[in-house]
Design an enzyme around this catalytic site. Structure first.
Site, PDB file in Angstrom:
ATOM      1  N   HIS A   5      47.273 -29.757  49.037  1.00 23.65           N
ATOM      2  CA  HIS A   5      46.911 -31.052  49.579  1.00 23.65           C
ATOM      3  C   HIS A   5      45.424 -31.031  49.915  1.00 23.65           C
ATOM      4  O   HIS A   5      44.776 -29.983  49.862  1.00 23.65           O
ATOM      5  CB  HIS A   5      47.742 -31.381  50.817  1.00 23.65           C
ATOM      6  CG  HIS A   5      49.137 -31.835  50.492  1.00 23.65           C
ATOM      7  ND1 HIS A   5      49.410 -32.777  49.533  1.00 23.65           N
ATOM      8  CD2 HIS A   5      50.343 -31.479  51.019  1.00 23.65           C
ATOM      9  CE1 HIS A   5      50.713 -32.989  49.460  1.00 23.65           C
ATOM     10  NE2 HIS A   5      51.312 -32.203  50.346  1.00 23.65           N
ATOM     11  N   ALA A   6      44.900 -32.203  50.285  1.00 23.44           N
ATOM     12  CA  ALA A   6      43.469 -32.284  50.565  1.00 23.44           C
ATOM     13  C   ALA A   6      43.042 -31.236  51.580  1.00 23.44           C
ATOM     14  O   ALA A   6      41.964 -30.657  51.463  1.00 23.44           O
ATOM     15  CB  ALA A   6      43.121 -33.686  51.063  1.00 23.44           C
ATOM     16  N   GLU A   7      43.882 -30.981  52.580  1.00 22.00           N
ATOM     17  CA  GLU A   7      43.550 -29.969  53.582  1.00 22.00           C
ATOM     18  C   GLU A   7      44.815 -29.273  54.062  1.00 22.00           C
ATOM     19  O   GLU A   7      45.890 -29.885  54.127  1.00 22.00           O
ATOM     20  CB  GLU A   7      42.873 -30.621  54.789  1.00 22.00           C
ATOM     21  CG  GLU A   7      41.522 -30.045  55.123  1.00 22.00           C
ATOM     22  CD  GLU A   7      40.427 -30.671  54.285  1.00 22.00           C
ATOM     23  OE1 GLU A   7      39.454 -29.961  53.987  1.00 22.00           O
ATOM     24  OE2 GLU A   7      40.542 -31.845  53.937  1.00 22.00           O
ATOM     25  N   THR A   8      44.647 -27.997  54.386  1.00 24.34           N
ATOM     26  CA  THR A   8      45.661 -27.254  55.127  1.00 24.34           C
ATOM     27  C   THR A   8      44.993 -26.717  56.382  1.00 24.34           C
ATOM     28  O   THR A   8      43.909 -26.122  56.320  1.00 24.34           O
ATOM     29  CB  THR A   8      46.252 -26.106  54.298  1.00 24.34           C
ATOM     30  OG1 THR A   8      46.901 -26.653  53.136  1.00 24.34           O
ATOM     31  CG2 THR A   8      47.271 -25.317  55.099  1.00 24.34           C
ATOM     32  N   VAL A  15      36.225 -26.059  54.921  1.00 26.07           N
ATOM     33  CA  VAL A  15      35.333 -27.154  55.262  1.00 26.07           C
ATOM     34  C   VAL A  15      34.948 -27.073  56.730  1.00 26.07           C
ATOM     35  O   VAL A  15      35.625 -26.439  57.544  1.00 26.07           O
ATOM     36  CB  VAL A  15      35.971 -28.527  54.954  1.00 26.07           C
ATOM     37  CG1 VAL A  15      36.237 -28.672  53.464  1.00 26.07           C
ATOM     38  CG2 VAL A  15      37.257 -28.731  55.740  1.00 26.07           C
TER      39      VAL A  15
END
Length: 270
Positions: free
Chosen positions: A43-46, A71
């Site tokens: 997904h976009a972020e974990t 990030v």
């Protein structure tokens, strides 16, 4: 350990922005393992969080990884983590996260929403870079650098219809900032419940279009507060999944408010 997929900045499943959330018992494992889990979640972020000793400036340490990179700041995965902490009883009341962007506070409300306290992005007007109009597929009205925490080029476009109709060259957009490009415009009809629209394209961290981006709203909030003359606004991120972010500009801090829904909960065996 338990792993959860949480849809953030939405009050219903399969909308907003999905994030993986793992609550760790102790210090972070090595970076390769964190990155591999994020790649597996895809997904976009974990988000990975672990509790800190009592009496310090923060309650939990928090890091965020896309499928390809760590990030410096992520709003939707912070909201997702706070949601998991509160709904599981792992933490009560406001939670202070120690992150690469300093201490970020998430405060739950009785209605189930969570308000994030993030640093406001410094906006610097810049000349329209050569080729950005062609890469984006629309002529910019104004362009801004958003500073190191956000790392995007903020591009204001003529109107909502232009933002909704974008079909950019994602690879080409990667040349203009460290993360990507935020495209935005004033809402055509604020009576629909939002004041501005945006779409976010982040090819440099492996995300062609992010569904709903909290960190981008730390730049969108001051941009539209200056233009609309109000500090409290609502933004619609007009991705396919869509999501609403309520923003409150408070000088050097920006408040981001939204809801979240746990969609999947399972066991990580790796």
């Amino acid at each position: 350990m338990r792993i959860r997929i949480v849809d953030a900045f939405t009050d219903r499943p399969f909308a907003g922005n999905p994030a993986g959330v793992l609550l760790l018992d102790d210090v972070f494992p090595d970076d390769d393992w964190l990155q591999n889990v994020a790649m597996e979640v895809n997904h976009a972020e974990t988000a990975f969080a672990h509790p800190l000793p009592e009496g310090g400036e923060a309650d939990w340490a928090l890091r965020w990884f896309t499928p390809v990179a760590e990030v410096a700041m992520c709003g939707h995965a912070t909201l997702a983590t706070a949601h998991v902490l509160h709904t599981t009883g792992a933490h009560e009341g406001p939670v202070r996260f120690a992150t690469r962007s300093g201490v970020l506070i998430a405060t739950p409300a009785p209605d189930g929403s969570v308000t994030l306290d993030f640093p406001t992005a410094p906006l610097t007007p810049v000349e329209v870079p050569a080729g950005v109009a062609e890469a984006l597929g629309a002529e910019p009205v104004a362009v801004f650098d958003t500073g190191p925490n956000v790392g995007d080029l903020l591009v204001e476009l003529a109107d909502e219809k232009t933002v909704l109709g974008l079909s950019p060259d994602h690879r080409a957009l990667g040349a203009y900032s460290s993360r990507g490009v935020i495209a935005t415009a004033r809402a055509d009809d604020p009576a629909r419940g939002y004041d501005f629209v945006s779409r976010c394209f982040f090819p440099n961290v492996g995300i062609d279009e992010d569904p709903v981006t909290g960190s981008a709203h730390t730049a969108l909030a001051p941009h539209w507060a200056a233009r609309l003359g109000r500090d409290d606004l609502t933004g619609l991120q007009a991705s396919r999944r869509t999501g609403l972010v309520r923003t409150g500009l408070r000088g050097e801090r920006t408040l981001l408010t939204g809801r979240a829904v746990t969609v999947i909960e399972g066991e990580l065996h790796a």
